[in-house]
Design a protein around this motif. Structure first.
Motif, mmCIF file in Angstrom:
data_model
loop_
_atom_site.group_PDB
_atom_site.id
_atom_site.type_symbol
_atom_site.label_atom_id
_atom_site.label_comp_id
_atom_site.label_asym_id
_atom_site.label_seq_id
_atom_site.Cartn_x
_atom_site.Cartn_y
_atom_site.Cartn_z
ATOM 1 N N GLY A 39 45.575 -54.269 -53.295
ATOM 2 C CA GLY A 39 45.946 -53.730 -54.605
ATOM 3 C C GLY A 39 46.484 -52.313 -54.477
ATOM 4 N N LEU A 40 45.760 -51.497 -53.695
ATOM 5 C CA LEU A 40 46.198 -50.114 -53.485
ATOM 6 C C LEU A 40 47.510 -50.071 -52.703
ATOM 7 N N TYR A 41 47.603 -50.965 -51.721
ATOM 8 C CA TYR A 41 48.820 -50.997 -50.892
ATOM 9 C C TYR A 41 50.048 -51.358 -51.738
ATOM 10 N N ILE A 55 41.170 -57.606 -51.261
ATOM 11 C CA ILE A 55 41.927 -57.529 -52.512
ATOM 12 C C ILE A 55 42.094 -56.082 -52.970
ATOM 13 N N THR A 56 41.011 -55.308 -52.856
ATOM 14 C CA THR A 56 41.091 -53.903 -53.253
ATOM 15 C C THR A 56 42.112 -53.163 -52.382
ATOM 16 N N VAL A 57 42.025 -53.420 -51.079
ATOM 17 C CA VAL A 57 42.950 -52.761 -50.149
ATOM 18 C C VAL A 57 44.391 -53.143 -50.473
ATOM 19 N N SER A 90 50.443 -51.173 -54.897
ATOM 20 C CA SER A 90 50.708 -50.138 -55.888
ATOM 21 C C SER A 90 51.542 -49.016 -55.273
ATOM 22 N N LYS A 131 36.733 -57.611 -49.221
ATOM 23 C CA LYS A 131 37.252 -56.257 -49.509
ATOM 24 C C LYS A 131 38.779 -56.214 -49.573
#
Length: 292
Positions: A57-59, A53-55, A61, A51
């Motif tokens: 990615g948002l961080y 990578i998604t976290v 961004s 999980k």
DNA sequence: TCCCAGGTGTCGA
DNA sequence: TCGACACATGGG
């Protein structure tokens, strides 16, 4: 991003940024590098989970304000005689945010009324003593302290680290406010207006209008947050001929008014313009810069 | 030695 | 409401 200061919370090397972060309860170390077509790649160096990578990615961004299309801002800059040159000089410059609200508030307190070199020194001492870290290939990557770990700080220790009595008091008060639940990022973000969020920040001892607006800009992505009274901002405005004296508040407000929706970005560009002019002389060295 | 730094809180008029 | 002042330290 490298402004030449002793930044302890990320490392820039060979056009990559390496940073440690706590996700959930687990430390994660990741590296950002640019790949083809202006895209960024995130590599997890330690603490991988499916999980994550998604976290991250948002961080990333939010941290680097990647989703912001700056075209409307440049349009406004182009209409301003005083600022037209800023577009050409700093095109592509995005805000470097501080997604962690507690870190952002502490940093605004640390940076009050001292030069930035010394502020970075104080931050490093605080993080090294009360923060955590991730070891990777012989290097230590620091993570900012939690409110809980700072709550246990002994004022005498902070004094030895050259924090003033006032700053010690402010930092411990803020840590306490987070620990007791009087203050939280969720609650602050849910407040309906910027004025309400500003008022909540101002209720903290040690947070004045400058710090409140700085935190709103850097942590809550408020588009129209101007750290009024900021020494660097005033200096940049004087240099551009907008004001002659820092007390000309009405002139400053009139100058910012057409930039509604982009006033935080205008502040960023003015700061960078000031540094670019070499008016701030207490840097370790002039660094290659892209974001602030 | 003096002044200024990515200020804030307090006090008195 | 506003100005003066203390706080605290480094650097030019």
């Amino acid at each position: 991003m490298d402004r030449g200061y002793d930044e302890c919370l990320y490392t820039i090397e060979n056009s990559t940024i390496t940073k440690a972060l706590t996700v959930g309860d687990k430390p994660v170390l990741f590296r950002i590098s640019s790949v083809r077509h202006s895209k960024l790649q995130i590599d997890v160096l330690s603490g991988y989970s499916p999980k994550i990578i998604t976290v991250l990615g948002l961080y990333v961004s939010k941290w680097l304000d990647l989703d912001r299309d700056l075209a409307p801002f440049y349009k406004k800059l182009g209409r301003s005689n005083a600022c037209a040159e800023l577009t050409e000089k700093y095109k592509g410059l995005h805000l470097i945010n501080i997604p962690n609200l507690f870190e952002s508030i502490c940093w605004s307190i640390i940076g009050q009324q001292i030069n930035l070199s010394f502020a970075y020194k104080l931050k490093r001492r605080l993080v090294e003593k009360y923060g955590t870290s991730v070891q990777h290939q012989g290097k230590t990557h620091l993570i900012f302290p939690t409110p809980k770990s700072l709550q246990d700080a002994v004022p005498a220790d902070l004094k030895i680290m050259q924090f003033s009595k006032q700053k010690i008091n402010y930092l411990l008060t803020v840590a306490n406010a987070f620990n007791t639940g009087q203050f939280s990022a969720d609650h602050l973000e849910q407040l309906p207006t910027m004025k309400a969020r500003q008022a909540k920040l101002l209720s903290l001892k040690g947070i004045g209008i400058w710090s409140a607006n700085y935190v709103l800009m850097k942590s809550l992505n408020e588009p129209d947050s101007i750290p009024f009274g900021d020494a660097g901002l005033n200096k940049a405005l004087k240099r551009l001929g907008i004001i002659k004296d820092r007390k000309e508040v009405q002139k400053i407000e009139a100058f910012f008014r057409p930039f509604a929706g982009w006033q935080s970005y205008l502040t960023l560009y003015l700061w960078r313009h000031l540094y670019g002019q070499g008016l701030v002389s207490n840097k370790k060295h002039e660094g290659q810069t892209s974001r602030q």
